[in-house]
Design a protein around this motif. Structure first.
Motif, PDB file in Angstrom:
ATOM      1  N   ILE A  17       0.859  -1.211  -0.013  1.00 28.18           N
ATOM      2  CA  ILE A  17      -0.587   0.020  -0.096  1.00 28.18           C
ATOM      3  C   ILE A  17       0.904   1.167   0.205  1.00 28.18           C
ATOM      4  N   ILE A  18       0.794   2.070  -1.264  1.00 28.03           N
ATOM      5  CA  ILE A  18       2.019   3.005  -1.747  1.00 28.03           C
ATOM      6  C   ILE A  18       1.780   4.568   0.276  1.00 28.03           C
ATOM      7  N   LYS A  19       2.340   4.277   0.472  1.00 33.15           N
ATOM      8  CA  LYS A  19       1.893   5.847   1.489  1.00 33.15           C
ATOM      9  C   LYS A  19       2.293   7.333   1.094  1.00 33.15           C
ATOM     10  N   LYS A  20       3.582   7.244   0.300  1.00 30.26           N
ATOM     11  CA  LYS A  20       3.199   8.341   0.119  1.00 30.26           C
ATOM     12  C   LYS A  20       4.550   8.809  -1.139  1.00 30.26           C
ATOM     13  N   ARG A  21       4.365   9.238  -2.406  1.00 29.18           N
ATOM     14  CA  ARG A  21       5.448   9.720  -3.483  1.00 29.18           C
ATOM     15  C   ARG A  21       6.576  10.928  -2.780  1.00 29.18           C
ATOM     16  N   LYS A  22       8.219   9.982  -2.854  1.00 31.79           N
ATOM     17  CA  LYS A  22       8.850  11.384  -1.918  1.00 31.79           C
ATOM     18  C   LYS A  22       9.453  11.784  -2.376  1.00 31.79           C
ATOM     19  N   SER A  23       9.864  11.696  -4.011  1.00 35.53           N
ATOM     20  CA  SER A  23      10.196  11.609  -5.044  1.00 35.53           C
ATOM     21  C   SER A  23      10.114  11.508  -6.822  1.00 35.53           C
ATOM     22  N   GLN A  24      10.684  11.881  -7.168  1.00 30.27           N
ATOM     23  CA  GLN A  24      10.477  11.812  -9.047  1.00 30.27           C
ATOM     24  C   GLN A  24      11.180   9.784  -8.342  1.00 30.27           C
ATOM     25  N   PHE A  25      12.500   9.557  -7.861  1.00 26.19           N
ATOM     26  CA  PHE A  25      12.572   8.560  -8.087  1.00 26.19           C
ATOM     27  C   PHE A  25      12.468   7.218  -6.697  1.00 26.19           C
ATOM     28  N   THR A  26      10.965   7.710  -5.969  1.00 26.77           N
ATOM     29  CA  THR A  26      10.943   7.044  -4.774  1.00 26.77           C
ATOM     30  C   THR A  26       9.566   6.816  -4.640  1.00 26.77           C
ATOM     31  N   ILE A  27       9.066   5.949  -3.752  1.00 26.89           N
ATOM     32  CA  ILE A  27       8.131   5.736  -2.975  1.00 26.89           C
ATOM     33  C   ILE A  27       7.912   4.977  -2.450  1.00 26.89           C
ATOM     34  N   ASP A  28       7.256   5.814  -0.717  1.00 23.26           N
ATOM     35  CA  ASP A  28       6.930   5.026   0.505  1.00 23.26           C
ATOM     36  C   ASP A  28       6.223   3.779   0.387  1.00 23.26           C
ATOM     37  N   VAL A  29       6.135   3.033   0.853  1.00 18.31           N
ATOM     38  CA  VAL A  29       5.728   1.414   0.459  1.00 18.31           C
ATOM     39  C   VAL A  29       5.270   0.855   1.709  1.00 18.31           C
ATOM     40  N   VAL A  30       3.675   1.070   2.256  1.00 21.14           N
ATOM     41  CA  VAL A  30       3.691  -0.257   3.300  1.00 21.14           C
ATOM     42  C   VAL A  30       3.973  -1.592   2.871  1.00 21.14           C
ATOM     43  N   GLU A  34       5.532  -2.430   7.132  1.00 20.79           N
ATOM     44  CA  GLU A  34       6.514  -2.056   7.325  1.00 20.79           C
ATOM     45  C   GLU A  34       6.387  -0.686   6.361  1.00 20.79           C
ATOM     46  N   VAL A  35       6.741   0.238   6.545  1.00 19.75           N
ATOM     47  CA  VAL A  35       7.524   0.849   5.610  1.00 19.75           C
ATOM     48  C   VAL A  35       8.576   0.812   4.850  1.00 19.75           C
ATOM     49  N   VAL A  36       8.815   0.978   3.143  1.00 19.52           N
ATOM     50  CA  VAL A  36      10.036   0.605   2.530  1.00 19.52           C
ATOM     51  C   VAL A  36      10.670   1.293   1.639  1.00 19.52           C
ATOM     52  N   ARG A  37      11.073   2.280   1.456  1.00 21.13           N
ATOM     53  CA  ARG A  37      11.060   2.962   0.410  1.00 21.13           C
ATOM     54  C   ARG A  37      11.748   1.831  -0.956  1.00 21.13           C
ATOM     55  N   CYS A  38      10.553   2.298  -1.614  1.00 19.73           N
ATOM     56  CA  CYS A  38      10.576   1.597  -2.788  1.00 19.73           C
ATOM     57  C   CYS A  38      11.636   1.965  -4.221  1.00 19.73           C
ATOM     58  N   HIS A  39      11.331   2.349  -5.399  1.00 19.09           N
ATOM     59  CA  HIS A  39      12.326   2.480  -7.118  1.00 19.09           C
ATOM     60  C   HIS A  39      10.812   2.742  -7.190  1.00 19.09           C
ATOM     61  N   CYS A  40      10.921   4.214  -8.215  1.00 15.86           N
ATOM     62  CA  CYS A  40       9.436   4.370  -8.405  1.00 15.86           C
ATOM     63  C   CYS A  40       9.898   4.828 -10.160  1.00 15.86           C
TER      64      CYS A  40
END
Length: 253
Positions: A17-30, A34-40
């Motif tokens: 489940i997406i928590k927030k898009r942090k930047s052009q290249f990263t998305i925080d996902v639950v 656990e919140v994990v920083r993922c590649h967009c």
């Protein structure tokens, strides 16, 4: 279509489940609470959707040194609790791989018949086009700035500026049309990793008349425009349908 599998994943994609898009290249996902920083995999926006709180599918990298071990491959407009979800693939780089696999497997017989080797990244004029198959150049475009599906009421949306940067698009279609002086066919293949009912180009900008004129000029020279829909799931990617676009696909106010 008997065998329409384009790609089968060795390891099934996982839910998040997406928590927030942090930047052009990263998305925080639950993932598993656990919140994990993922590649967009796309640097641009995904329609006018606020991604916070929506379901996603993720692939995991085999590289233990990678800072973002997961990549967001798809998102869904369905409720998180829905058992059967429809997915919108957002990995634009992977789209070319899906097209290549479909070409190699001969799944585009109605579009490219009797072809030989599938060659990648072929130089034509000042452009590098995605494929040369026999005597046909193919340039793949995977639009994500507009998600052409009904938006459910529970999905939050954002106000976005109208897209007006069209230089690269105009350059590529003119190179495609120019190839017809020495090659039999040239195809602009508009690729969707979801069930898009019918492609519309949103050209509501100060240069929309110029874009329409350039497109029609290239079509008059013989450039063809085709659409392909792939369907992504946890297990892999399948070819849903493909067809030539022959109607007016320029969407205006």
């Amino acid at each position: 279509m008997e065998n329409n599998t384009v790609l089968k994943y060795e390891t099934p994609l996982i839910d998040g489940i997406i928590k927030k898009r942090k930047s052009q290249f990263t998305i925080d996902v639950v993932i598993d609470n656990e919140v994990v920083r993922c590649h967009c995999p796309t640097t641009g926006r995904i329609g006018n959707i606020d991604l916070s709180g929506i379901p996603c599918l993720l692939s995991k990298s085999n590289d233990p040194k990678r800072k973002t071990p997961y990549t967001v491959e798809a998102v869904s407009l369905d409720l998180p609790e829905s058992k059967e979800k429809s997915w919108i693939g957002i990995n634009q780089n992977a789209a070319n791989r899906y097209v290549e696999n479909a070409l190699v497997k001969g799944l585009f017989q109605d579009m490219v018949s009797g072809y030989g080797a599938v060659l990648r990244e072929q130089v034509l004029g000042i452009s590098k086009l995605d494929f040369l198959v026999g005597d046909t150049y193919i340039e793949v475009k995977t639009p994500l700035l507009s998600i052409q599906l009904p938006c459910p009421k529970h999905i939050k949306t954002k106000k976005v500026e109208k897209f007006s940067s069209t230089e690269r698009f105009i350059k590529h279609i003119n190179e495609l049309a120019a190839s017809l002086t020495t090659n039999q066919r040239a195809i602009l293949l508009v690729c969707f990793i979801y069930n898009n009912p019918g492609f519309k180009v949103e050209v509501r900008s100060i240069n929309s008349d110029f874009v329409e004129k350039e497109v029609q000029k290239c079509i008059s020279k013989g450039m063809e425009i085709w659409q392909v829909n792939f369907i992504i799931s946890k297990d892999g990617v399948k070819l849903q349908k493909y067809f030539e676009i022959t109607h007016d696909f320029m969407e205006k106010d």
